[in-house]
Scaffold this motif. Structure first.
Motif, PDB file in Angstrom:
ATOM      1  N   UNK A  78       0.775  -1.310  -0.002  1.00 51.04           N
ATOM      2  CA  UNK A  78      -0.240  -0.010   0.060  1.00 51.04           C
ATOM      3  C   UNK A  78       0.767   1.405  -0.059  1.00 51.04           C
ATOM      4  N   UNK A  79       1.937   1.085   0.625  1.00 48.32           N
ATOM      5  CA  UNK A  79       2.919   2.365   0.821  1.00 48.32           C
ATOM      6  C   UNK A  79       3.411   2.657  -0.458  1.00 48.32           C
ATOM      7  N   UNK A  80       3.760   1.389  -1.199  1.00 50.41           N
ATOM      8  CA  UNK A  80       4.353   1.618  -2.629  1.00 50.41           C
ATOM      9  C   UNK A  80       3.160   2.298  -3.710  1.00 50.41           C
ATOM     10  N   UNK A  81       2.193   2.016  -3.483  1.00 52.02           N
ATOM     11  CA  UNK A  81       0.931   2.570  -4.374  1.00 52.02           C
ATOM     12  C   UNK A  81       0.820   3.862  -3.996  1.00 52.02           C
ATOM     13  N   UNK A  82       0.943   4.474  -2.727  1.00 48.10           N
ATOM     14  CA  UNK A  82       0.811   5.786  -2.318  1.00 48.10           C
ATOM     15  C   UNK A  82       2.079   6.507  -2.904  1.00 48.10           C
ATOM     16  N   UNK A  83       3.067   5.957  -2.641  1.00 45.82           N
ATOM     17  CA  UNK A  83       4.323   6.666  -3.117  1.00 45.82           C
ATOM     18  C   UNK A  83       4.476   6.783  -4.718  1.00 45.82           C
ATOM     19  N   UNK A  84       3.877   6.083  -5.484  1.00 42.14           N
ATOM     20  CA  UNK A  84       3.767   6.046  -6.714  1.00 42.14           C
ATOM     21  C   UNK A  84       2.605   7.206  -7.235  1.00 42.14           C
ATOM     22  N   UNK A  85       1.715   7.731  -6.389  1.00 43.32           N
ATOM     23  CA  UNK A  85       0.855   8.395  -6.784  1.00 43.32           C
ATOM     24  C   UNK A  85       1.304   9.833  -6.384  1.00 43.32           C
ATOM     25  N   UNK A  86       2.002   9.777  -5.261  1.00 42.09           N
ATOM     26  CA  UNK A  86       2.709  11.052  -4.819  1.00 42.09           C
ATOM     27  C   UNK A  86       3.867  11.450  -5.844  1.00 42.09           C
TER      28      UNK A  86
END
Length: 362
Positions: A78-86
């Motif tokens: 999930x953090x990886x998905x957020x990081x990609x969005x950011x």
């Protein structure tokens, strides 16, 4: 240096700012904002378990359960998905329902991953309140309605006017029995949010007097916001009087040519034609009681024969044989009756170009 958390909701919407929605999917599906993307902290099941724990054991136990459920590889994913969005949206913001625990946890985990990403103060609830207030503010301003029989190009005119507000476009439904699109209609909340953002942008461009179509309260499966609907009941009306042949050409383009193209582009030729045929048949079925059974069956047979001819030869000639009687025997009498109850509010009449010119000058 990180940007501060945002409290300027107006600029968020005017700038089409990318928003990362941390709420669970079930919350997001009920309605979000036009530039929102769902990247939930918890799944629906996880959120439900944490909520139950909160009610039964309190906040500390709920937080502990949340960390237990979202841990290890699950957390890393999930953090990886957020990081990609950011990284893809460096000008974006994140939010949860109230700008509380879920937003702060997300910010903390992102910071541990090396990213400072700001949140919306007050979260979804504050953004939603701002948009509802925007709708109510527009409802309090002067407005004029465009009226006229089906096929008079009222929606087209709204898009040609700098102060036009397209309720049907925001709802993703044309409001009639044949009004659905290939894509699903928006939820009530999403409809209102899209509508409010459109209003906000028109206000920012200088509009102080708005133009709406003379709509009923219900558009497909959604309802016009109460404040707008109430204001429309007292608004002056400009009537478009276009000849039958012009109206038929518009309806053939809207309900036949475009819908057949959209169905086939979305589903492929074979399934697209089948779904297009069913779409037209369902539209006729929905008004069968008003048409009367005998007339309904006659028009349906004419309609379906026209579709078969269109598919076989590409000819559109057969469609006028069901569209014209539908206008003459159903839509026109119905609108004439409805308009008779608003006769005292009619302030202008003319063909399409004349009405558009009159409205643009107001």
């Amino acid at each position: 240096m990180s940007r501060p958390n945002c409290e300027d909701f107006k600029q968020l919407f005017l700038n089409d700012t990318p928003l990362m929605d941390m709420r669970a999917p079930v919350e997001f599906e009920q309605g979000a904002f036009p530039t929102s993307h769902n990247r939930p902290l918890m799944t629906d099941c996880e959120r439900k378990a944490v909520g139950t724990c909160y009610k039964e054991q309190g906040q500390d136990a709920a937080i502990a359960l949340g960390h237990q459920l979202v841990n290890g590889d699950v957390k890393a994913e999930r953090v990886a998905q957020w990081k990609a969005f950011c990284e893809a949206n460096p000008n974006g913001y994140l939010y949860c329902f109230r700008g509380g625990l879920r937003s702060r946890i997300t910010q903390q985990w992102l910071k541990e991953a090396g990213i400072d990403f700001p949140m919306v103060v007050g979260g979804y609830k504050a953004l939603r309140r701002f948009l509802i207030d925007t709708i109510d503010a527009v409802a309090a301003q002067p407005m004029t309605l465009i009226g006229g029989n089906t096929g008079c190009g009222k929606t087209l005119m709204l898009h040609e006017l700098a102060n036009g507000i397209d309720l049907e476009g925001a709802a993703n439904h044309r409001g009639s029995s044949f009004g659905r699109y290939v894509t699903a209609q928006r939820t009530q909340i999403a409809f209102e949010n899209v509508l409010a953002v459109e209003m906000l942008k028109k206000q920012e461009a200088g509009a102080k007097h708005f133009v709406f179509e003379d709509e009923g309260k219900v558009i497909g499966s959604v309802s016009t916001p109460l404040s707008i609907h109430q204001a429309m009941q007292a608004a002056p009306i400009a009537i478009v009087d276009d000849p039958m042949e012009v109206r038929l050409a518009r309806l053939t383009d809207d309900y036949v040519i475009r819908m057949q193209r959209d169905f086939c582009e979305t589903y492929g030729e074979e399934e697209g034609w089948q779904l297009f045929t069913e779409y037209l048949a369902r539209g006729m079925f929905s008004i069968r009681k008003r048409l009367g059974l005998e007339r309904y069956e006659e028009l349906l047979a004419t309609q379906q024969a026209a579709v078969q001819t269109m598919q076989a030869t590409g000819s559109l000639d057969g469609h006028e044989a069901w569209l014209k009687p539908l206008l003459e025997q159903y839509y026109d009498p119905m609108y004439t009756y409805q308009l008779s109850k608003k006769a005292d509010r009619i302030v202008f009449r003319g063909d399409y170009a004349t009405v558009r010119e009159w409205l643009a000058a107001r």
